[in-house]
Design an enzyme around this catalytic site. Structure first.
Site, PDB file in Angstrom:
ATOM      1  N   LYS A 242      39.926  42.178  -5.855  1.00  0.00           N
ATOM      2  CA  LYS A 242      38.595  41.580  -5.729  1.00  0.00           C
ATOM      3  C   LYS A 242      37.832  42.135  -4.528  1.00  0.00           C
ATOM      4  O   LYS A 242      36.654  42.508  -4.652  1.00  0.00           O
ATOM      5  CB  LYS A 242      38.696  40.061  -5.616  1.00  0.00           C
ATOM      6  CG  LYS A 242      37.343  39.369  -5.617  1.00  0.00           C
ATOM      7  CD  LYS A 242      37.462  37.864  -5.479  1.00  0.00           C
ATOM      8  CE  LYS A 242      37.823  37.462  -4.066  1.00  0.00           C
ATOM      9  NZ  LYS A 242      37.768  36.005  -3.843  1.00  0.00           N
ATOM     10  N   PRO A 259      33.730  42.303  -9.078  1.00  0.00           N
ATOM     11  CA  PRO A 259      34.711  41.446  -8.410  1.00  0.00           C
ATOM     12  C   PRO A 259      34.905  40.157  -9.212  1.00  0.00           C
ATOM     13  O   PRO A 259      33.946  39.405  -9.423  1.00  0.00           O
ATOM     14  CB  PRO A 259      34.056  41.147  -7.049  1.00  0.00           C
ATOM     15  CG  PRO A 259      32.923  42.129  -6.924  1.00  0.00           C
ATOM     16  CD  PRO A 259      32.483  42.425  -8.315  1.00  0.00           C
ATOM     17  N   ASP A 261      36.146  36.622  -9.326  1.00  0.00           N
ATOM     18  CA  ASP A 261      36.625  35.446  -8.607  1.00  0.00           C
ATOM     19  C   ASP A 261      36.564  34.238  -9.545  1.00  0.00           C
ATOM     20  O   ASP A 261      36.370  34.385 -10.756  1.00  0.00           O
ATOM     21  CB  ASP A 261      35.815  35.213  -7.327  1.00  0.00           C
ATOM     22  CG  ASP A 261      34.357  34.863  -7.611  1.00  0.00           C
ATOM     23  OD1 ASP A 261      33.949  34.824  -8.800  1.00  0.00           O
ATOM     24  OD2 ASP A 261      33.620  34.600  -6.644  1.00  0.00           O
ATOM     25  N   PHE A 310      26.068  35.239 -11.449  1.00  0.00           N
ATOM     26  CA  PHE A 310      26.805  34.610 -10.359  1.00  0.00           C
ATOM     27  C   PHE A 310      25.885  33.677  -9.569  1.00  0.00           C
ATOM     28  O   PHE A 310      26.249  32.535  -9.262  1.00  0.00           O
ATOM     29  CB  PHE A 310      27.382  35.697  -9.440  1.00  0.00           C
ATOM     30  CG  PHE A 310      28.171  35.179  -8.280  1.00  0.00           C
ATOM     31  CD1 PHE A 310      29.525  34.918  -8.403  1.00  0.00           C
ATOM     32  CD2 PHE A 310      27.568  34.962  -7.051  1.00  0.00           C
ATOM     33  CE1 PHE A 310      30.266  34.449  -7.325  1.00  0.00           C
ATOM     34  CE2 PHE A 310      28.298  34.489  -5.970  1.00  0.00           C
ATOM     35  CZ  PHE A 310      29.656  34.231  -6.111  1.00  0.00           C
TER      36      PHE A 310
END
Length: 332
Positions: A242, A259, A261, A310
């Site tokens: 990540k 990335p 998460d 995001f």
């Protein structure tokens, strides 16, 4: 001090979503004046948006090899205006050479979820950060929340970075070079400052970066293919998939990096890959599957496109006063 302006339609750049969405940790927002104060490129900036312009002040800078704005040579020929330098730094930092509206249109045509959120979360740009700051900031980000990450980053700057200037009673520092963080005593110093296990990662990674060539090593990573650069980053202590993807995406120009998460996993499981719902953790296989799914959907700018999703998923931008639409559309 003087405000200067850079032509930039607010639909192409939204400061609140871009600077407050977890990409960088050195910006603060004055809600009363709707101004942003931050540090990058060894310079302290103040930014605000009005109509079709990004207004900026240079509070202080260590870029002393440039002339002051408005100075001239003795023969009357104007020097290279430092306003041009700062304008270029801002253009590069916000990647203003990218026509974001065109990409938003393309991503909207490919993805119903993107189409539903992009009107509120318009102008979200992928910052082009300095690799050293980006790398060590995201080592600090592990198992942390944004306010504490910001605190740790400022401790690195205060204890190891050059002083830029003092402004309204606060001393501002540049982010330290890798050489400063590579010294053997840094690990114990950082532990005393509250960095915990991250102290070792920072010192060891800094030493490895210096041994590998420092800035030249980062330049080489930019020229590599994405997966090669990612693999090189993961050789450093404290950098897993990540964090490596964050660095690839935010400072090395590999905009297809994603990335993964908790937020990204939840978005993927809820809207795109329902068979992943209910998993307790993101396995290596799931990480690859999620990244590949979105790369097939969005293409070369996958990480940028997903940054919009995001931001839309962050609670602080939902049902509150600090939303992308309420803060920015007033200025359009």
């Amino acid at each position: 001090m003087t405000w200067y302006k850079l032509m930039c339609n607010c639909q192409e750049l939204q400061l609140i979503g871009t600077l407050n969405g977890g990409q960088s940790f050195r910006w603060t927002h004055n809600k009363d004046t709707d101004e942003w104060l931050g540090v990058f490129s060894k310079t302290v900036w103040k930014l605000r948006q009005k109509e079709d312009y990004l207004h900026y002040e240079v509070i202080g800078s260590l870029l002393n090899d440039t002339p002051k704005i408005g100075t001239k040579r003795k023969n009357g020929v104007a020097k290279v205006d430092s306003e041009d330098l700062y304008k270029k730094l801002l253009q590069d930092y916000f990647r203003l050479d990218v026509n974001l509206s065109e990409y938003y249109k393309e991503w909207s045509e490919k993805d119903e979820l993107f189409r539903s959120v992009c009107k509120q979360f318009y102008g979200i740009r992928m910052l082009n950060q300095e690799p050293v700051e980006n790398l060590f900031s995201f080592i600090c980000s592990q198992n942390n929340h944004i306010s504490r990450i910001s605190s740790l980053v400022e401790k690195l700057c205060t204890h190891y970075g050059e002083v830029i200037c003092e402004y309204e009673g606060i001393t501002y520092h540049a982010f330290p070079e890798a050489e400063k963080l590579s010294q053997p005593q840094v690990e114990s110093e950082l532990r005393k400052l509250g960095f915990g296990y991250r102290a070792k990662f920072i010192q060891k990674s800094a030493a490895a970066i210096v041994d590998a060539g420092g800035e030249n090593w980062f330049a080489a990573l930019k020229e590599m293919k994405y997966k090669e650069a990612r693999a090189e980053l993961m050789k450093l202590q404290g950098i897993g998939p990540k964090v490596a993807d964050c660095i690839c995406l935010m400072s090395l120009g590999h905009l297809s990096a994603l990335p993964v998460d908790t937020h990204v996993y939840q978005i993927a499981a809820q809207h795109y890959l329902p068979h992943l719902r209910g998993k307790k953790s993101v396995t290596e296989k799931m990480y690859v599957e999620i990244g590949d799914h979105f790369r097939a959907l969005y293409g070369d700018y996958t990480g940028w496109a997903h940054t919009v999703l995001f931001c839309a998923d962050l609670k602080k931008f939902q049902n509150g006063t600090e939303t992308a639409s309420t803060k920015s559309k007033k200025k359009c």
